[in-house]
Design a protein around this motif. Structure first.
Motif, PDB file in Angstrom:
ATOM      1  N   GLY A  34      -3.978   3.260  -7.563  1.00  0.00           N
ATOM      2  CA  GLY A  34      -4.151   2.659  -6.244  1.00  0.00           C
ATOM      3  C   GLY A  34      -3.378   3.339  -5.137  1.00  0.00           C
ATOM      4  O   GLY A  34      -3.593   3.048  -3.956  1.00  0.00           O
ATOM      5  N   TYR A  35      -2.474   4.253  -5.492  1.00  0.00           N
ATOM      6  CA  TYR A  35      -1.734   4.993  -4.473  1.00  0.00           C
ATOM      7  C   TYR A  35      -2.665   5.976  -3.765  1.00  0.00           C
ATOM      8  O   TYR A  35      -3.620   6.476  -4.354  1.00  0.00           O
ATOM      9  CB  TYR A  35      -0.587   5.789  -5.094  1.00  0.00           C
ATOM     10  CG  TYR A  35       0.525   4.991  -5.737  1.00  0.00           C
ATOM     11  CD1 TYR A  35       0.468   3.611  -5.881  1.00  0.00           C
ATOM     12  CD2 TYR A  35       1.657   5.645  -6.222  1.00  0.00           C
ATOM     13  CE1 TYR A  35       1.492   2.907  -6.491  1.00  0.00           C
ATOM     14  CE2 TYR A  35       2.695   4.958  -6.826  1.00  0.00           C
ATOM     15  CZ  TYR A  35       2.605   3.582  -6.962  1.00  0.00           C
ATOM     16  OH  TYR A  35       3.622   2.898  -7.565  1.00  0.00           O
ATOM     17  N   GLU A  60       0.861  -1.181   0.000  1.00  0.00           N
ATOM     18  CA  GLU A  60       0.000   0.000   0.000  1.00  0.00           C
ATOM     19  C   GLU A  60       0.899   1.233   0.000  1.00  0.00           C
ATOM     20  O   GLU A  60       1.931   1.264   0.683  1.00  0.00           O
ATOM     21  CB  GLU A  60      -0.910   0.044   1.225  1.00  0.00           C
ATOM     22  CG  GLU A  60      -1.931  -1.064   1.308  1.00  0.00           C
ATOM     23  CD  GLU A  60      -3.106  -0.893   0.353  1.00  0.00           C
ATOM     24  OE1 GLU A  60      -3.132   0.107  -0.393  1.00  0.00           O
ATOM     25  OE2 GLU A  60      -4.000  -1.757   0.363  1.00  0.00           O
ATOM     26  N   VAL A  61       0.511   2.240  -0.780  1.00  0.00           N
ATOM     27  CA  VAL A  61       1.270   3.480  -0.866  1.00  0.00           C
ATOM     28  C   VAL A  61       0.447   4.615  -0.284  1.00  0.00           C
ATOM     29  O   VAL A  61      -0.689   4.851  -0.704  1.00  0.00           O
ATOM     30  CB  VAL A  61       1.640   3.812  -2.328  1.00  0.00           C
ATOM     31  CG1 VAL A  61       2.302   5.192  -2.412  1.00  0.00           C
ATOM     32  CG2 VAL A  61       2.564   2.747  -2.901  1.00  0.00           C
ATOM     33  N   VAL A  62       1.027   5.316   0.687  1.00  0.00           N
ATOM     34  CA  VAL A  62       0.439   6.543   1.216  1.00  0.00           C
ATOM     35  C   VAL A  62       1.576   7.554   1.312  1.00  0.00           C
ATOM     36  O   VAL A  62       2.504   7.384   2.112  1.00  0.00           O
ATOM     37  CB  VAL A  62      -0.221   6.347   2.592  1.00  0.00           C
ATOM     38  CG1 VAL A  62      -0.892   7.647   3.041  1.00  0.00           C
ATOM     39  CG2 VAL A  62      -1.246   5.215   2.542  1.00  0.00           C
ATOM     40  N   VAL A 103      -7.299  12.969   2.106  1.00  0.00           N
ATOM     41  CA  VAL A 103      -6.688  11.801   1.472  1.00  0.00           C
ATOM     42  C   VAL A 103      -7.359  11.573   0.120  1.00  0.00           C
ATOM     43  O   VAL A 103      -8.586  11.596   0.019  1.00  0.00           O
ATOM     44  CB  VAL A 103      -6.847  10.547   2.354  1.00  0.00           C
ATOM     45  CG1 VAL A 103      -6.216   9.333   1.664  1.00  0.00           C
ATOM     46  CG2 VAL A 103      -6.225  10.772   3.721  1.00  0.00           C
ATOM     47  N   GLU A 104      -6.541  11.362  -0.903  1.00  0.00           N
ATOM     48  CA  GLU A 104      -7.061  11.102  -2.253  1.00  0.00           C
ATOM     49  C   GLU A 104      -6.500   9.784  -2.768  1.00  0.00           C
ATOM     50  O   GLU A 104      -5.291   9.533  -2.641  1.00  0.00           O
ATOM     51  CB  GLU A 104      -6.677  12.234  -3.203  1.00  0.00           C
ATOM     52  CG  GLU A 104      -7.177  12.037  -4.617  1.00  0.00           C
ATOM     53  CD  GLU A 104      -6.772  13.173  -5.548  1.00  0.00           C
ATOM     54  OE1 GLU A 104      -7.007  13.033  -6.769  1.00  0.00           O
ATOM     55  OE2 GLU A 104      -6.221  14.173  -5.060  1.00  0.00           O
ATOM     56  N   LYS A 105      -7.381   8.954  -3.341  1.00  0.00           N
ATOM     57  CA  LYS A 105      -6.920   7.713  -3.949  1.00  0.00           C
ATOM     58  C   LYS A 105      -6.783   7.912  -5.443  1.00  0.00           C
ATOM     59  O   LYS A 105      -7.701   8.394  -6.109  1.00  0.00           O
ATOM     60  CB  LYS A 105      -7.892   6.561  -3.665  1.00  0.00           C
ATOM     61  CG  LYS A 105      -7.367   5.209  -4.149  1.00  0.00           C
ATOM     62  CD  LYS A 105      -8.216   4.052  -3.666  1.00  0.00           C
ATOM     63  CE  LYS A 105      -7.620   2.718  -4.096  1.00  0.00           C
ATOM     64  NZ  LYS A 105      -8.430   1.567  -3.630  1.00  0.00           N
TER      65      LYS A 105
END
Length: 256
Positions: A59-60, A30-32, A53-55
């Motif tokens: 998928g990041y 998972e990338v944040v 937060v934006e997806k």
């Protein structure tokens, strides 16, 4: 294995993309990451406003905050499934010696460790060739080791990788942090409206860059791996300071 990836160069940085691609198949990734470059943000945590937060289509996830914000949110609210470790990077430039005081890359890793997760910060000592794939492969080797590494509480690995093809790496070295010399002076400039502005000067060269340091390992073509303990107490000064305080406690105090 669930791995959280973050950085300080922003969610679209080539180093982060290379890290994700280099670790595909090793576990669930998972990338944040910050929505923009936050180099030099250190361990800043945003407490004055809520965070967005934006997806993204790939998928990041991006956060309009600092690297520390990103890891804190990811571990403490964005996902239902827990993570097993945090990897921060690949930073676009070195994080050697005193750099780690300012580094958002290292801060993202230390935030993961504060939250109980093993963490690695990885940086490319960029010489203009951009061998991010080499740094990503280094991380994969570390994660796939058959022998688990236990560093203890509040500790991370700070990894710096020479900017060379994988075949040209000399190997791995365990190192201590060196120290940079004094930074260059601030650079003045005039903005289009005629006002004086300043750029922060470039970091100094290695003031302590001798044998055993991360600077020396990189110079000789080795991956530098430094265990970093987030405890800023200067333990060797405790006894001397205690003697000094005892003198204060036993001395006469002038009531005036």
């Amino acid at each position: 294995m669930r791995i959280l990836l973050s950085n300080d160069d922003g969610v679209h940085s080539p180093g982060l993309i290379a890290l994700y691609e280099g670790l595909e198949g090793i576990g669930e990734l998972e990338v944040v990451a910050p929505d923009r470059d936050h180099s030099g943000a250190s361990n800043a945590l945003t407490l004055s406003r809520p965070l967005t937060v934006e997806k993204h289509p790939n998928g990041y996830h991006s956060v309009d905050g600092t690297p520390t914000d990103c890891v804190h949110l990811a571990v403490n609210g964005l996902f239902d499934e827990p993570f097993d470790r945090v990897v921060s990077g690949i930073n676009t430039h070195a994080n050697l010696g005193d750099d780690i005081i300012y580094s958002g890359t290292v801060a993202a890793a230390t935030e993961g460790r504060h939250l109980g997760l093993p963490a690695i910060a990885v940086s490319l000592v960029n010489s203009g060739h951009f061998h991010y794939d080499t740094a990503a492969r280094v991380v994969r080797v570390l994660l796939e080791s058959d022998r688990p590494l236990a560093l203890g509480p509040r500790s991370i690995l700070n990894v710096n990788v020479p900017d060379v093809p994988w075949s040209e790496l000399k190997g791995f070295r365990v190192t201590r942090l060196g120290h940079r010399g004094r930074a260059e002076g601030a650079v003045p400039m005039t903005c289009p409206r005629g006002k004086q502005r300043y750029w922060i000067g470039a970091a100094g060269e290695g003031g302590d860059a001798g044998p055993g340091t991360d600077f020396q390992a990189i110079k000789e073509g080795y991956v530098s791996i430094t265990p970093v303990h987030v405890d800023m107490t200067r333990h060797e000064a405790m006894s001397r300071l205690a003697d000094w305080v005892d003198e204060l406690n036993t001395g006469e105090v002038d009531p005036s």
